[in-house]
Structures are given as structure tokens and as C-alpha cells.
Design a protein around this motif. Structure first.
Motif, PDB file in Angstrom:
ATOM      1  N   UNK A  84       8.849  -2.752   1.659  1.00  0.00           N
ATOM      2  CA  UNK A  84       8.005  -4.255   2.243  1.00  0.00           C
ATOM      3  C   UNK A  84       6.364  -3.615   3.372  1.00  0.00           C
ATOM      4  N   UNK A  85       7.085  -2.352   4.157  1.00  0.00           N
ATOM      5  CA  UNK A  85       5.998  -2.342   4.607  1.00  0.00           C
ATOM      6  C   UNK A  85       4.695  -1.428   4.223  1.00  0.00           C
ATOM      7  N   UNK A  86       4.909  -0.389   2.367  1.00  0.00           N
ATOM      8  CA  UNK A  86       3.617  -0.163   2.299  1.00  0.00           C
ATOM      9  C   UNK A  86       2.426  -0.383   2.085  1.00  0.00           C
ATOM     10  N   UNK A  87       1.957  -1.246   1.895  1.00  0.00           N
ATOM     11  CA  UNK A  87       0.563  -1.827   2.049  1.00  0.00           C
ATOM     12  C   UNK A  87       0.041  -2.149   3.500  1.00  0.00           C
ATOM     13  N   UNK A  88       0.604  -2.387   3.685  1.00  0.00           N
ATOM     14  CA  UNK A  88       0.798  -2.689   5.475  1.00  0.00           C
ATOM     15  C   UNK A  88      -0.255  -1.052   5.954  1.00  0.00           C
ATOM     16  N   UNK A  89       1.236  -0.270   5.761  1.00  0.00           N
ATOM     17  CA  UNK A  89       1.230   1.110   6.562  1.00  0.00           C
ATOM     18  C   UNK A  89      -0.251   1.509   5.869  1.00  0.00           C
ATOM     19  N   UNK A  90      -0.342   1.024   4.668  1.00  0.00           N
ATOM     20  CA  UNK A  90      -1.883   2.466   3.685  1.00  0.00           C
ATOM     21  C   UNK A  90      -2.941   1.771   4.551  1.00  0.00           C
ATOM     22  N   UNK A  91      -3.084   0.071   4.690  1.00  0.00           N
ATOM     23  CA  UNK A  91      -4.270  -0.550   5.239  1.00  0.00           C
ATOM     24  C   UNK A  91      -4.383   0.163   6.671  1.00  0.00           C
ATOM     25  N   UNK A  92      -3.601   0.412   7.991  1.00  0.00           N
ATOM     26  CA  UNK A  92      -3.535   1.137   9.324  1.00  0.00           C
ATOM     27  C   UNK A  92      -3.328   2.239   8.417  1.00  0.00           C
ATOM     28  N   UNK A  93      -3.801   3.490   7.750  1.00  0.00           N
ATOM     29  CA  UNK A  93      -3.840   4.388   7.327  1.00  0.00           C
ATOM     30  C   UNK A  93      -5.438   4.958   7.502  1.00  0.00           C
ATOM     31  N   UNK A  94      -5.966   4.213   6.038  1.00  0.00           N
ATOM     32  CA  UNK A  94      -6.816   4.089   6.095  1.00  0.00           C
ATOM     33  C   UNK A  94      -7.690   3.637   6.668  1.00  0.00           C
ATOM     34  N   UNK A  95      -7.263   2.315   8.053  1.00  0.00           N
ATOM     35  CA  UNK A  95      -8.054   2.313   9.271  1.00  0.00           C
ATOM     36  C   UNK A  95      -8.232   3.576   9.742  1.00  0.00           C
ATOM     37  N   UNK A 102      -1.279   4.869  -5.432  1.00  0.00           N
ATOM     38  CA  UNK A 102      -2.390   3.793  -6.301  1.00  0.00           C
ATOM     39  C   UNK A 102      -2.738   3.295  -4.925  1.00  0.00           C
ATOM     40  N   UNK A 103      -1.917   2.850  -4.195  1.00  0.00           N
ATOM     41  CA  UNK A 103      -2.041   1.381  -3.008  1.00  0.00           C
ATOM     42  C   UNK A 103      -2.346   2.133  -2.275  1.00  0.00           C
ATOM     43  N   UNK A 104      -2.375   3.432  -1.696  1.00  0.00           N
ATOM     44  CA  UNK A 104      -3.087   4.404  -0.889  1.00  0.00           C
ATOM     45  C   UNK A 104      -4.739   4.516  -1.241  1.00  0.00           C
ATOM     46  N   UNK A 105      -4.466   4.460  -2.308  1.00  0.00           N
ATOM     47  CA  UNK A 105      -6.269   4.682  -3.031  1.00  0.00           C
ATOM     48  C   UNK A 105      -7.084   3.024  -2.706  1.00  0.00           C
ATOM     49  N   UNK A 106      -6.163   2.299  -3.308  1.00  0.00           N
ATOM     50  CA  UNK A 106      -6.756   1.307  -3.056  1.00  0.00           C
ATOM     51  C   UNK A 106      -7.319   0.916  -1.644  1.00  0.00           C
ATOM     52  N   UNK A 107      -6.635   1.099  -0.133  1.00  0.00           N
ATOM     53  CA  UNK A 107      -6.986   0.326   0.701  1.00  0.00           C
ATOM     54  C   UNK A 107      -7.515   1.280   0.987  1.00  0.00           C
ATOM     55  N   UNK A 108      -8.439   2.675   0.371  1.00  0.00           N
ATOM     56  CA  UNK A 108      -8.866   3.589   1.229  1.00  0.00           C
ATOM     57  C   UNK A 108     -10.277   3.038   0.373  1.00  0.00           C
ATOM     58  N   UNK A 167      -9.523  -7.461  -2.452  1.00  0.00           N
ATOM     59  CA  UNK A 167     -10.305  -8.097  -4.021  1.00  0.00           C
ATOM     60  C   UNK A 167      -9.230  -9.764  -4.061  1.00  0.00           C
ATOM     61  N   UNK A 168      -7.889  -9.474  -4.347  1.00  0.00           N
ATOM     62  CA  UNK A 168      -7.768 -10.493  -4.667  1.00  0.00           C
ATOM     63  C   UNK A 168      -6.231 -11.883  -3.968  1.00  0.00           C
ATOM     64  N   UNK A 169      -6.556 -12.905  -3.955  1.00  0.00           N
ATOM     65  CA  UNK A 169      -5.399 -13.275  -3.360  1.00  0.00           C
ATOM     66  C   UNK A 169      -4.053 -12.323  -2.964  1.00  0.00           C
ATOM     67  N   UNK A 170      -3.584 -12.010  -3.887  1.00  0.00           N
ATOM     68  CA  UNK A 170      -2.357 -11.169  -4.150  1.00  0.00           C
ATOM     69  C   UNK A 170      -2.755  -9.554  -3.192  1.00  0.00           C
ATOM     70  N   UNK A 171      -3.905  -9.495  -3.193  1.00  0.00           N
ATOM     71  CA  UNK A 171      -3.828  -7.868  -2.126  1.00  0.00           C
ATOM     72  C   UNK A 171      -4.142  -8.178  -1.110  1.00  0.00           C
ATOM     73  N   UNK A 172      -4.481  -9.488  -0.273  1.00  0.00           N
ATOM     74  CA  UNK A 172      -4.526  -9.839   0.921  1.00  0.00           C
ATOM     75  C   UNK A 172      -3.088  -9.519   1.028  1.00  0.00           C
TER      76      UNK A 172
END
Length: 583
Positions: A562-573, A254-260, A416-421
Motif C-alpha cells: 500500500x505504501x510503496x509508491x508514496x515511500x518511493x516518492x518521499x525517497x526521491x524527494x 520501476x516504481x522507484x525509477x518513475x518517482x525519480x 503523468x496520469x490520474x492513476x499515478x497521481x
């Protein structure tokens, strides 16, 4: 119609002024003055100029949006549509003065516009202004910018006005038409940005249309500037059927999906699924558009190659015209410190091939993967090989990494939210820790623990972080890239420090989560791998595929989330930047 005419007047006047001495200084929304009596829509805007107060280059290499004039024009067109200032609409008491903040807020507001309440041409003009970026060089000359302004923004608006009136009218005729038919009352007052007093060097936009060459004059001669090389995301019509989709994006988490999803320009299923799927297809699809491509997005029900293979096979049935599948998400990287392939957390890998490292034979105490030509996964299709070949050049990689950094900043500013930011922010180089391959994540000095065995670790130690377990940092590997990132962070150059590098190579894929640095290094060295993941082998032979994954750990016993969300964001980018190159 009045708003359309006002917007065209403004755009065409800026086109005339652009590149002249008057616009050598930076132009902004504050230099527009609307004159009206409060009962009629103010169709005669004026531009004001005070060179002593204005300043700044026409090109801003450090901003998210490189061309402030295009940004200001897009925001102004948005304000004309809304009938009030952007800040007022958002409930702000003060003007937004930072261009990066202005760009992000304008994009957020633009995405909320309902298509049925705004002309497609007008919406397209706004988006072209907000999303303009040059792919060939950082600083295109003024003529290219001026040509783009005419061809991509002015000309479509002009054509729309001409269709409405069935002919080209002079500006005076348009004014008379608006005064006769349109009365917006007090709404006109909210459009005035400034009082009439205190304006210096005021230029009437009306004066531009007295010339015989005006595009709104019946006898005009249209200028024919050369088309600029401008990469612009455009509004496209909704696809008619599933046959109009050529790109699939598959995520396992889901965290990969959200970043995309943050990077999808337009969703086609906001009002429900419009396209359906083949009989007995278990996938749940999200449809939309990224740039010029219609895309279908799938979130796998389970991790691993079996789930990926099943999803890809169903995709092929429901969307028979698919030409590319982008498997986008996170993975474990092979660090290779001190080499040209030195990866750090947040970097992104692109697959030139996929090796199924857990498919083979067990011989006594040794497992041997199958790597013969008949057992190996196939090579990528010709168009994928061509795309990756370009990306592997110095120029191609530089362009890809530049656009990746742009979209990464966009994700971080549009979550979308401060938490995800907070989740998408880079954890920082100090938290990128690589331990020596022989130093295992476990309890040390506890004789009653299973960890006392050289080849065993207890369950509890696997659940603890390095901080909780107090892993000895004297076993950390010193790396050149991490030291450089630390220096950049200390200098306040956050955007440069977090920018990911992109690596192309063979990726290991299997149903086993790699958590052993010794196994990682042994298999990677033997089969020349740069990363390990779990879905590529399943999707690879079903559809033409590129694995696009961000490094979230080093596939060792010290791995954490720790790095999962950031890595998902770089992959989506990288995924979105890659699609810009795919034709």
C-alpha cells in the motif's frame, strides 16, 4: 527580438518598482496592460494598481512557491513567449486563481518548451522565476529579492539585448527598431489582458527608462547590488561526454525509477542516447540534469546486492568521473516506537554505514554475521561524511525536510496520469499499522491449517492483506507520531501530516527479504540498525554511496504494498533535496 525587448522592459520596471510603496500590495499578471493597435507588437506595457482590490503578502509561507511576484513574472514571461494567456494556451475558459495550481501548470508547460524555439537566456529567466526559493531563511528582505531580480533575471536579459544590437539602446530606439522590422499582426491582440477602460493608478513602464541610470541607456551607470543568497535551478549546457557526469542514481524497482524521473529537471536523452557506454556494459542508462548536477540513472535488472554490485561496477567503467552514487528507493523500517528513532511509514533513511547482515557463518541452529573490520563494508568517503554530518544537525535536517516536503508535493501534482497521481498520495495515518512483534500475520482458529503451528504460516495467509485476514487490531502498537498525524489530518492539514521525517543511521542489507518482526528487532538491536534493504551491500564498495530509501513497511509478516509508491516518492524527494546540498 520584440518579445525579448518587451520582457526586459517588464522585468526592469518591476525591478525599479520593487520594494516601493506601489508594490507593497501583491502584484499579479492582471496588473499588466499592453497597448497596441493590433498591427505592431505592443512594446509599451503599463502596470495598473488599485490598492483597494489588491492584497496579500509579498511572502507566502504556505504556498508551493514562496514568492508570488517571482511566480507571476515567470508566468508572464512564459505568456509573452507563447503569444497568449497561459489559460488560453491550456484551453481553460477561466483564469487560474490559485497560486499553487498556477505554479504547477506553468512548470508543466515550461518543461514542454523546445530548446531550439527559445533563447537559452530567456528560458533561464523563466525558470529562475518559477523555481526561486530561499535556502537561508523563510522571509528574505525586500532588498535581497530586488537584488536577485536584477542579478539573476534582468541583467542576463539586458546583456542578450546588448549583444543583438552590439550596443545599448534607449527604449525609444528599441521601439523604433521593432516598429520598423516587426509586424506580428493579429497576434498582438491576443496579448492584451484587459481593455483600456477601467484602469486605475496606471504607471507607464516606459517612464523608468528616461532616467540616465537606465541599463538600456548608452550613458547609464549599472547598479551593483549585493548578490542575494538565492537557490535557483538554472539551465545548463548539455554535457560534452560521459566524463562530465559525477552523480549516479540507482533504483531496483520501476516504481522507484518513475518517482525519480518526475524530479529530473532536464533529460539529455530525449532524442536518443548521446553518450554511449563502455564495451560489454549491460546497463541501460538514462541521462539528465537535477539542479546543477548532470546525473545518470540506472534501473537494475534484478533486485539484490549482486545486481547492484554488477551495475555499480559497470557504471564506474562507463562514467569514470562519478563521485557519488545515490541508491534510491524503498525499504523496511525498524519502527522503534516510543524512542527518538520512532519511524513511521513514508519516513526516509540515509545510510551512514551499511551492514551485511546475511554474510557470516552458520553454527548449528544459529547464524552469526561477520562483523570484523576485515569483513565489514568500508566507511563512506570524507565528502559524504561531511555532507551527512551537516544533514544530521538541527538546522541541516530542518532544511532537508522542508525541501523534501516541497518536492513531494511537486511529485504528487506532476505525475503523468490520474492513476499515478493517486498512487503518490499519502495513504493516511489510519493505514499506518504496526502490530506487536509477537503477533504474526496468519490464520487463527483454523485447526486444519498449517498456521496452527506457533512457528509456521501457510502460503495463502501470506498472500492476504491484514484486512482480508482480519488481523486483530487490539494488538496494534499505539504511537505518538501516528496520533499527531491523525490530528493534523482531522484539521485538514494534509501537507503537514504527510511530511516525512529523515533519519540517519546504519542500514542492514542482504539478499533476504526481512518479513519477521522478531528477527528484525533482534538484528537491529544487536547491530544498531534503522532499516533493512537489499542492494546497499552490493553498491557500497564499488562507488562512494549513500542509501536513500523510504519506509514502505515494517519488515514484518504484515508487510504489504500500500505504501510503496508514496515511500518511493518521499525517497526521491530526499534524494533531490540532498543533491542541492552536495557540491
Amino acid at each position: 527580438m520584440a518579445k525579448f525587448t518587451l520582457s526586459l522592459t517588464l522585468c526592469y520596471s518591476l525591478f525599479h518598482f520593487y520594494g516601493g510603496s506601489w508594490t507593497k500590495e501583491r502584484w499579479s499578471r492582471k496588473n499588466i496592460v499592453f497597448f497596441g493597435d493590433g498591427t505592431q507588437f505592443p512594446l509599451r506595457p503599463f502596470l495598473s494598481s488599485d490598492p483597494q482590490k489588491l492584497g496579500g503578502p509579498l511572502y507566502d509561507p504556505d504556498g508551493y512557491h514562496k514568492y508570488p511576484e517571482f511566480l507571476e513574472l515567470g508566468v508572464t514571461l512564459l505568456e509573452i513567449h507563447l503569444g497568449q494567456k497561459l489559460e488560453s494556451y491550456l484551453g481553460y475558459e477561466e483564469d487560474i486563481t490559485n497560486y499553487d495550481d498556477l505554479w504547477c501548470k506553468a512548470l508543466e508547460l515550461f518543461k514542454e518548451l523546445r530548446p531550439d524555439f527559445i533563447s537559452t537566456v530567456y528560458r533561464d529567466a523563466i525558470q529562475k522565476c518559477l523555481m526561486a526559493n530561499f535556502s537561508v531563511s523563510d522571509a528574505c528582505d525586500e532588498q535581497m529579492l530586488r537584488d536577485s531580480l536584477f542579478n539573476d533575471i534582468v541583467k542576463p536579459l539586458e546583456a542578450e539585448v546588448g549583444m543583438i544590437f552590439k550596443e545599448f539602446l534607449s527604449m525609444d530606439a528599441l521601439d523604433e527598431e521593432a516598429e520598423r522590422k516587426i509586424n506580428l499582426g493579429s497576434k498582438a491582440k491576443s496579448m492584451n489582458r484587459h481593455a483600456h477602460s477601467g484602469i486605475t493608478n496606471t504607471h507607464s513602464l516606459q517612464s523608468n527608462y528616461d532616467d540616465i541610470s537606465s541599463p538600456l541607456n548608452k550613458q547609464r551607470t549599472l547598479p551593483q547590488p549585493q548578490k542575494a543568497v538565492l537557490t535557483i535551478t538554472t539551465i545548463r549546457s548539455r554535457p560534452a561526454s560521459r566524463d562530465d557526469f559525477e552523480i549516479a542514481i540507482v533504483c531496483a524497482l520501476p516504481l522507484e525509477y518513475d518517482a525519480v524521473c518526475i524530479l529530473i529537471d532536464e533529460f539529455w536523452d530525449e532524442d536518443g542516447d548521446q553518450y554511449g557506454k563502455a564495451t560489454r556494459d549491460p546497463n541501460i542508462y538514462t541521462t539528465g540534469r537535477i539542479g546543477k548536477h548532470n546525473i545518470v540513472l540506472v534501473l537494475l535488472p534484478d533486485m539484490g546486492k549482486v545486481g547492484a554490485a554488477s551495475a555499480a561496477a559497470s557504471l564506474r567503467l562507463s562514467f569514470p568521473e562519478l563521485k557519488l552514487l545515490l541508491l534510491t528507493g524503498i525499504c523496511g523500517g525498524v519502527p522503534s516506537p516510543g524512542t527518538a528513532k520512532e519511524l513511521v511509514l513514508g519516513d526516509v533513511v540515509l545510510s551512514t554505514s551499511v551492514f551485511q547482515y546475511d554474510f557470516g557463518r552458520r553454527h548449528g541452529d544459529k547464524f552469526v554475521p561477520k562483523d570484523t573490520s576485515t569483513d565489514s563494508l568500508g566507511r563512506p568517503s570524507k565528502d559524504i561524511r561531511s555532507l551527512l554530518k551537516i544533514c544530521d544537525t538541527n538546522r541541516g535536517r530542518r532544511q532537508l525536510e522542508k525541501q523534501t516536503a516541497f518536492y513531494l508535493e511537486y511529485i504528487q501534482n506532476n505525475a503523468s496520469t490520474e492513476h499515478s497521481i493517486e498512487q503518490y498520495l499519502c495513504p493516511g495515518a489510519a493505514n499506518d499499522k504496526l502490530f506487536e512483534a509477537t503477533y504474526v500475520h496468519k490464520h487463527y482458529g483454523e485447526p486444519q491449517c498449517l498456521c496452527k503451528s506457533p512457528h509456521e504460516t501457510c502460503v495463502n495467509s501470506r498472500k492476504l492483506s491484514c484486512h482480508e485476514l482480519q488481523c486483530d487490531e487490539k494488538f496494534l502498537v499505539e504511537r505518538r507520531r501516528i496520533n499527531h498525524k491523525l490530528q493534523l489530518e482531522q484539521q485538514g492539514r494534509r501537507k503537514e501530516a504527510q511530511a516525512p521525517a529523515i533519519f540517519l543511521g546504519s542500514i542492514g542489507s542482504g539478499d533476504t527479504v526481512m518479513r519477521s518482526s522478531e528477527d528484525r528487532d533482534r538484528i537491529a538491536e544487536e547491530y544498531d540498525l534503522i532499516a533493512f534493504e537489499m542492494e546497499g551491500a552490493g553498491a557500497w564498495d564499488e562507488l562512494p554511496c549513500i542509501v536513500v530509501k523510504g519506509i514502505c513497511d515494517y519488515a514484518d509478516s504484515h508487510k504489504n504494498k500500500m505504501w510503496q509508491h508514496f515511500a518511493a516518492a518521499t525517497a526521491a524527494s530526499v534524494m533531490k533535496a540532498l543533491l542541492e546540498k552536495y557540491t
